[in-house]
Every structure is written in C-alpha cells, then in structure tokens.
Design a protein around this motif. Structure first.
Motif, short mmCIF file in Angstrom:
data_model
loop_
_atom_site.label_atom_id
_atom_site.label_comp_id
_atom_site.label_asym_id
_atom_site.label_seq_id
_atom_site.Cartn_x
_atom_site.Cartn_y
_atom_site.Cartn_z
N PRO A 653 19.83 -9.08 -1.64
CA PRO A 653 20.81 -9.10 -2.71
C PRO A 653 22.09 -9.73 -2.18
O PRO A 653 23.17 -9.34 -2.57
CB PRO A 653 21.01 -7.61 -3.00
N PHE A 654 21.93 -10.69 -1.27
CA PHE A 654 23.07 -11.23 -0.54
C PHE A 654 23.45 -12.60 -1.07
O PHE A 654 22.62 -13.30 -1.63
CB PHE A 654 22.76 -11.31 0.95
N GLY A 655 24.65 -12.99 -0.81
CA GLY A 655 25.14 -14.25 -1.34
C GLY A 655 24.90 -15.43 -0.43
O GLY A 655 25.83 -16.06 0.06
N THR A 656 23.62 -15.73 -0.13
CA THR A 656 23.37 -16.91 0.69
C THR A 656 23.44 -18.16 -0.17
O THR A 656 23.21 -18.12 -1.38
CB THR A 656 21.98 -16.83 1.36
N GLU A 657 23.72 -19.28 0.49
CA GLU A 657 23.78 -20.55 -0.21
C GLU A 657 22.43 -21.24 -0.08
O GLU A 657 21.89 -21.33 1.02
CB GLU A 657 24.86 -21.45 0.41
N GLY A 658 21.88 -21.72 -1.18
CA GLY A 658 20.61 -22.42 -1.09
C GLY A 658 19.47 -21.46 -0.88
O GLY A 658 19.52 -20.30 -1.28
N ASP A 659 18.46 -21.96 -0.19
CA ASP A 659 17.20 -21.24 -0.12
C ASP A 659 17.08 -20.49 1.22
O ASP A 659 16.27 -20.85 2.06
CB ASP A 659 16.06 -22.25 -0.30
N HIS A 660 17.90 -19.48 1.39
CA HIS A 660 17.90 -18.74 2.66
C HIS A 660 17.81 -17.24 2.42
O HIS A 660 18.73 -16.50 2.75
CB HIS A 660 19.16 -19.07 3.48
N PRO A 661 16.72 -16.78 1.80
CA PRO A 661 16.62 -15.34 1.53
C PRO A 661 16.67 -14.54 2.83
O PRO A 661 16.20 -15.00 3.87
CB PRO A 661 15.25 -15.22 0.85
N ARG A 662 17.24 -13.35 2.74
CA ARG A 662 17.44 -12.53 3.95
C ARG A 662 16.61 -11.26 3.88
O ARG A 662 16.74 -10.46 2.96
CB ARG A 662 18.93 -12.17 4.09
N ASP A 663 15.78 -11.08 4.91
CA ASP A 663 15.11 -9.80 5.10
C ASP A 663 16.18 -8.75 5.32
O ASP A 663 17.25 -9.06 5.86
CB ASP A 663 14.22 -9.85 6.34
N ALA A 664 15.88 -7.51 4.96
CA ALA A 664 16.87 -6.47 5.16
C ALA A 664 16.21 -5.10 5.20
O ALA A 664 15.07 -4.92 4.78
CB ALA A 664 17.91 -6.50 4.03
N THR A 665 16.98 -4.15 5.71
CA THR A 665 16.62 -2.75 5.64
C THR A 665 17.22 -2.19 4.36
O THR A 665 18.31 -2.61 3.96
CB THR A 665 17.21 -2.01 6.86
N VAL A 666 16.53 -1.25 3.73
CA VAL A 666 17.10 -0.55 2.59
C VAL A 666 17.27 0.91 2.99
O VAL A 666 16.35 1.51 3.57
CB VAL A 666 16.18 -0.66 1.36
N ILE A 667 18.44 1.46 2.75
CA ILE A 667 18.68 2.89 3.00
C ILE A 667 18.56 3.62 1.67
O ILE A 667 19.25 3.30 0.70
CB ILE A 667 20.07 3.13 3.60
N ILE A 668 17.68 4.60 1.64
CA ILE A 668 17.45 5.38 0.42
C ILE A 668 17.96 6.80 0.66
O ILE A 668 17.65 7.42 1.70
CB ILE A 668 15.95 5.41 0.07
N THR A 669 18.74 7.28 -0.28
CA THR A 669 19.24 8.65 -0.22
C THR A 669 19.06 9.31 -1.58
O THR A 669 18.89 8.62 -2.59
CB THR A 669 20.74 8.70 0.17
N ARG A 670 19.12 10.63 -1.57
CA ARG A 670 19.07 11.37 -2.83
C ARG A 670 20.49 11.67 -3.25
O ARG A 670 21.32 12.08 -2.44
CB ARG A 670 18.29 12.67 -2.63
N ASP A 671 20.74 11.49 -4.54
CA ASP A 671 22.12 11.65 -5.01
C ASP A 671 22.63 13.08 -4.80
O ASP A 671 23.82 13.30 -4.66
CB ASP A 671 22.22 11.25 -6.49
N ASP A 672 21.70 14.05 -4.76
CA ASP A 672 22.13 15.43 -4.51
C ASP A 672 22.01 15.80 -3.03
O ASP A 672 22.05 16.98 -2.67
CB ASP A 672 21.31 16.41 -5.36
N ASN A 673 21.85 14.76 -2.18
CA ASN A 673 21.75 14.94 -0.73
C ASN A 673 20.54 15.78 -0.33
O ASN A 673 20.52 16.41 0.73
CB ASN A 673 23.04 15.56 -0.17
N GLY A 674 19.52 15.77 -1.17
CA GLY A 674 18.32 16.55 -0.86
C GLY A 674 17.34 15.80 0.02
O GLY A 674 17.59 14.67 0.46
N VAL A 675 16.21 16.46 0.27
CA VAL A 675 15.16 15.89 1.11
C VAL A 675 14.39 14.83 0.32
O VAL A 675 13.97 15.07 -0.82
CB VAL A 675 14.21 17.01 1.59
N ILE A 676 14.22 13.67 0.93
CA ILE A 676 13.53 12.56 0.27
C ILE A 676 12.09 12.96 -0.02
O ILE A 676 11.38 13.44 0.85
CB ILE A 676 13.52 11.32 1.19
N GLY A 677 11.68 12.75 -1.25
CA GLY A 677 10.30 13.01 -1.64
C GLY A 677 10.05 14.40 -2.17
O GLY A 677 9.07 14.63 -2.87
N ALA A 678 10.92 15.34 -1.81
CA ALA A 678 10.69 16.74 -2.19
C ALA A 678 11.01 16.96 -3.66
O ALA A 678 11.80 16.23 -4.25
CB ALA A 678 11.55 17.66 -1.33
#
Ligand code: FEO
Ligand code: CA
Ligand code: CA
Length: 678
Positions: A653-678
C-alpha cells in the motif's frame, strides 16, 4: 537484451523441475485397497473432483489420550484442547481487492516493506527503485517469506511481547521491480555489476530490532546493534559431516569449509536455543553448468545450463559473481567453482543475538530443497529432533535426531552437527517408518549395495564413498532407502498441546493415477492437503509413527472423510488451495497460509485458522492481488501477529513510482487488545 534460449518455465521462480525419477512405488500392492476407499464428490464448476479419504487413527495408537487417536469433532477426551483452540472470530469472505482483509474487530498495518533502511547508514528507500547495491545491503530485502519473533529477553529466559528481534527470509526477487528499468545488459550481453550486487543483497535474511511504543505501535529500534542483513554474499562456515569433503572444494575455500551467501530462503525454523535456521530451497536456479554431463549432485536437483538472474555475467568479472557459473574451467576444483553449488541446499543457522557471528550451514540436516525446519519440543537429556520438507514434486519429508542430548544450559548449534537423518515412509495402513540415511544403518547399506551399478532414476548409481557423500546426495539416498514421494512438502508445525506433527503438501499437478499412494491419494492434486502424524510412544526420536490426513484443500464441498464419516466439508468460509505456510501459535491454533491459484473461487491468497481438536477452520485473512501469503508468527502473548505478503502484483500500500510493488510484513492486532484468533 534477449534472455537465454531456455525453457520459458525456467524463468518462473516457482518452477521446480521434476527431478525425482526414482519411481518409488511403495504402495503399488495396495492400490486396490485405496481405490475402494475413494468416493466421488461434486465439483462446483463442472468437474467431478476425485476425493479424498483420511484415515482415522482410532485403534492405531497405543495411547488413547492422543487427540489424533480419534479424529472426529470434539473428540478431545477432556475437552481442554477444544476450548483452548476454539476459533472466536467470524470468517472473512474471499476477496479480489488490492488490500488486506481481516475479521471484524481486527486491524492490519503494513510494516518493513522491501527497501526499508535497517542498518549501516540507514539509506532511504527511493520510490523509483534507484537505490544502489551497497544501499540494498543496508535495507530490508525483497520477497519476504518465513519469519520469527524472538523476545528481546529470550537469552535471559524472558518472554517479552513488546520488544524483540523480527528475523525474516527474502526468498527471491522480482528483477523488474528491483531496478528502475528492470535488469539491463550491455552490448556484449554482460550485466552492470552493481545491479547484480543489488540482486544478491535483496536475497538472504533481515534481522530487525522492533519495539512497541506506549500506544502499542511497532517501530524499528534505530541504531540497534542487532539490526543486520545477511545476504547472498555473506561469508559462512560449512559445519557437520559434509564440512571439508573434497566435493566442496572451491577457489574461495579449497579445503571445503566455507562459502559465501545463502539463497532462496523460503521458510525457517527457530531453534530451542534462540537461533534462526534459514532454509535454502530452490537454489539450483542460481547456478549454471554448461558441460555436456553433470554430476549427480547437480542433476538430481535440476541445475541447468543457464541461471535465473545471470549473476555470473556481471561485467566486473569479480569472483563473487563468476562463481555462479559452475562449469569446470580449471585443472583442479581448487581453482574454479565447479563445486560451488555443493555449498548450497542446507539449513543455515544465524544467531540474531550475536550480530558479529558467522552463519553456519548445518549439513547434517541434509542437502535438498529445504522448505523450512520445525523443531519438536525439547526435553532435558533427550536428543534434539527437527523435521524438514523437500518442496519439489515427488520429494520427501525428513527428520533429524541429534546424537547428543539437549541440556538447556549448554545447548547450541553443535547439537545439529552430529546425528541421524531419517526420511519418511508412509505406509498404506496409517503406520509410518523413519528410514535412517546412514552408512551405520545395515538396512540402508544393504539397499545401497543392491542398487550399486544400476540405474536409480536417471542416475547410474555407483555407491557412496562416505557419509558426507550420502548427505550431499540426500535425495538420491532417500530414493534408495524407499521413501514415499510426496506432493511437495512445504511447512511443518508441531501441535504444542498434543505433539502431533503437521505438514502441508501444497499440490502436485503431475502425479498420475499410477503414482498415487495412501498419503498422496489424489492424481493431479491441484489443491493440496495437510498430513499429520504422532510419533510412536510420543517419543520424537522414535523410528515409527502413525499418520492421517488432517484436511484436504479445495472448493466448496471438498470433504475430508475419516472412517466413513465426513469430518470436514469446505464452505464459503474456508475454501482454499495450495497450503504452504503452517504454524501453531502458542495456544495451539493452527494457521494455514496459501500460495496457489488466485482465480475463482479462491481469489486472492489467504490465511486461515484451524482448531486441531475439532477441525473447525475459518478464513482469517486475505492478501492483496497477486501475492502469496507466507510467514506467520506472533508475540508470545499472541496479541501481535506478523504475516508476510510476498510478490504483490502491484503497488500496495506504498507510494512507489511505476511498477515497483513492495513486499511487506503486515502486523495484525485485535482492537480490544485480545488474543488473536480467540
Ligand atoms: Fe518457497 Fe516451497 O515455497
Ligand atoms: Ca513456501
Ligand atoms: Ca509454495
């Protein structure tokens, strides 16, 4: 500049030539029994899909407390694992969006994209991809893959979830995206050396010290001494039985004890002592041998006469580039790079807590297309055990058992230098055997002697001169041992609650009806499945195991049937194909990532969660267009989850110019700060 006149498939980084010609047909004599167990099921789009049976292990195991002993839903005797691993989120729908999708109540944020400065002079990423090779050596690499989070206080026995070392692999590159105008060639067909330097630097491993601020936002700890890049040019030691073997002698290391770089690092495995093992998967494509005939340690891996990226054509002619041409060029192996490819194909140990340490290639774990490695839980005084899949069609699953016992106070990588490498044979009746690839194993030696002078697949087999030779030619040794050819073994995972070992078998479109076996029961297996087993007597070092199929992937209506009972029938909430990444979180929920067809009905690649106790499975995450979703880990409290997005099709979701897509890590959190998946 035109590319070489090579098979166009060869330019596809995922192209894995089928090089197992061993014809192991362990299950021919039981074909009829298998056929009787098959049923037909309705395919959603006109094709009748062949199904697909799992085996229940009821009655197979001696230990009735094993969850695997009864595969039906809710079978956990005391219900503990059912409640511990229950899924508490609503499934997300399939998606074609160029964005990530997470369940209601969750948030996702991109982090550490390719090119992020992490060390040295922290050179800023340039959106037109014009960073130099030297700058790339100080930035996050490309094509993020396997990843682990080490709590910053791990060495002190701690478990912090707000600060740690995030270590990740960079499997391969998109040359077009990496440079402003893609790869270039001069009039003589040579490549600018700095482009090659940059491509090699975009491979390897990143170690990034990260920390949450008081608002819970993760960021890099700048100037941390732990921040580090390991690349395709970093000096490394060869360890274990293959160290010093004459077939590893090169101009760089005439005594065969060192090499430069690690390449095509797909998945990984954290060790019990806080180091990181990076896997070398499709390394064969980096080397070219223009000779008429190639040695078996190359043919059995599909080394060709052209390389994927033309690094050997760097116009500087420097040693670190010409080494990728492994055509014999001098009188002696000590004066050329004919053996360079023999220094690849291993698990590479990197100590993220000791930034000055040299990576160590652990040859006792075998040489093949290592997807990753997964360690069994350790116990004081018991051997260290780990599992590794060889991700190519018709290749095998391996287990290493250390000779020396594990003691937490003294454990380190030396434990991986002595031990026995086994390969798996999955028997039709749901039992399995670990076959020791060791010249100390009389059964193996007898088979080696019997095979001598005959053709094993495409290779005229002339024996093994020593254990180093066995390990250098691990695939060939496994052919001779009678291992079961699998549908591309990818990641493994060990259930922390039950000790069962799970492996993804991503797909194998080339398996014919004649080649099916009980563990890989589908011809033209385009959607994959997940297999699991329990070691005999719950001893990870055991020579025998009991297996079943946990789940078959596919479209709506795909059934997994155990002992005549449908235990899973996939729906809109959980259709998927080509399982690849696999990880048990610290509570025992199973996370399944896909690298497959992103056409309907599956759409973009995704990640699902499963409860192993009930086989409840739900789609948790969908990636952006064109990507594979690979690499998953959480903090110890399971409240921050890190997921990698590899090779997104376009800017996201980055602002690269032209055809330069960027691999990235995604950080996932729960909005109530709970345990992921639970
Ligand atoms: Fe790199 Fe087998 O996926
Ligand atoms: Ca993979
Ligand atoms: Ca894959």
């Amino acid at each position: 500049m035109a590319k070489h006149n090579v098979d166009s498939k060869y330019l596809d980084p995922d192209y894995e030539p089928v090089v197992n010609h061993s014809g192991n047909k362990v299950f021919d004599d039981v074909l009829n029994a298998r056929v009787q167990r098959r049923t037909l099921m309705k395919g959603g789009v006109g094709a009748a899909l062949a199904s697909i049976m799992g085996f229940g292990l009821a009655g197979c195991g001696s230990d009735s407390s094993s969850v695997i002993a009864s595969a039906s839903a809710g079978s956990d005797p005391d219900g503990d694992n059912v409640s511990k691993t229950a899924l508490g989120f609503d499934a997300v729908a399939v998606s074609t969006a160029n964005n990530v999708v997470v369940p209601a109540g969750y948030s996702a944020k991109a982090f550490l994209p390719w090119g992020t400065p992490i060390t040295g002079s922290y050179p800023e990423f340039r959106a037109d991809a014009s960073n130099s090779g030297a700058e790339q050596e100080q930035q996050v690499g490309m094509h993020h893959d396997g990843m682990h989070f080490f709590p910053i206080d791990f060495k002190a026995g701690g478990n912090r979830s707000d600060e740690g070392l995030l270590v990740m692999n960079h499997e391969y590159i998109n040359q077009k995206a990496l440079h402003p105008e893609g790869p270039t060639y001069n009039q003589s067909g040579m490549r600018p050396a700095d482009e090659v330097r940059k491509e090699i630097a975009a491979h390897g491993v990143s170690v990034v010290h990260i920390k949450q601020d008081s608002a819970g936002t993760w960021d890099i700890v700048f100037e941390s001494p732990f921040n580090r890049r390991v690349t395709g040019n970093t000096e490394m030691d060869i360890r274990g039985p293959v160290r010093g073997y004459q077939k590893l002698s090169t101009r760089f290391s005439p005594n065969g004890t060192q090499t430069r770089g690690t390449l095509n690092n797909c998945s990984m495995g954290p060790t019990p002592w806080g180091t990181y093992l990076a896997a070398e998967e499709n390394w064969h494509g980096y080397f070219a041998n223009g000779s008429q005939t190639q040695p078996r340690e190359q043919t059995r891996h599909g080394v060709g006469n052209a390389t994927r990226y033309d690094w050997e054509q760097a116009d500087s002619g420097e040693d670190q580039y010409i080494r990728f041409n492994i055509t014999p060029a001098a009188e002696s192996a000590k004066d050329d790079y004919r053996n360079e490819a023999n220094t690849f194909g291993y698990m590479v140990e990197i100590d993220p807590f000791t930034p000055e340490s040299k990576p160590q290639k652990r040859t006792a774990l075998g040489r093949f297309g290592h997807e990753g490695v997964i360690f069994a839980p350790v116990e004081e005084g018991k051997p260290v055990v780990c599992y590794s899949g060889d991700d190519s069609r018709f290749e095998y699953i391996y287990k290493f058992v250390s000779s020396r016992p594990y003691y937490a106070a003294t454990a380190s990588g030396y434990l991986l230098d002595e031990g026995t490498l086994y390969v798996a044979r999955f028997n039709e009746d749901g039992s399995g055997d670990w076959l020791a690839l060791s010249l100390d194993n009389l059964d193996f030696v007898a088979r080696v002697q019997a095979a001598q002078g005959s053709s094993v697949g495409a290779v005229l087999f002339e024996g093994f001169e020593n254990q180093a030779d066995v390990l250098l030619n691990t695939r060939l040794a496994a052919d001779i041992a009678g291992a079961t050819p699998m549908d591309r073994p990818e990641w493994g995972a060990v259930d922390p609650n039950t000790g069962e070992v799970y492996f993804t078998l991503t797909n194998n479109s080339q398996r014919t009806e004649e080649q099916v076996n009980a563990a890989n029961p589908n011809a033209e297996n385009r959607t994959g499945h997940i297999i699991r087993w329990s070691e005999a007597n719950k001893d990870f070092a055991a020579a025998e195991f009991q297996w079943d199929i946990f789940l078959f992937a596919g479209e709506q209506g795909t059934e997994t049937i155990v002992d005549g009972k449908v235990v899973v029938s996939l729906t809109d909430d959980n259709i998927f194909n080509s399982p690849d990444g696999l990880w048990f979180d610290y509570n025992g929920r199973l996370w399944i990532q896909t690298d497959g067809s992103d056409a309907a009905p599956y759409q973009n690649n995704m990640m699902l969660a499963a409860s192993p106790a009930t086989r409840d499975i739900r789609r948790f995450f969908v990636g952006p267009q064109g990507c594979e979703v690979t690499g998953v880990v959480t903090t110890p409290d399971v409240k921050s989850m890190f997921v990698n997005i590899q090779h997104p099709a376009r800017d996201w979701p980055f602002g690269t110019e032209g055809d330069h897509p960027r691999d990235a890590t995604v950080i996932i959190t729960r909005d109530d700060n709970g345990v992921i998946g639970a």
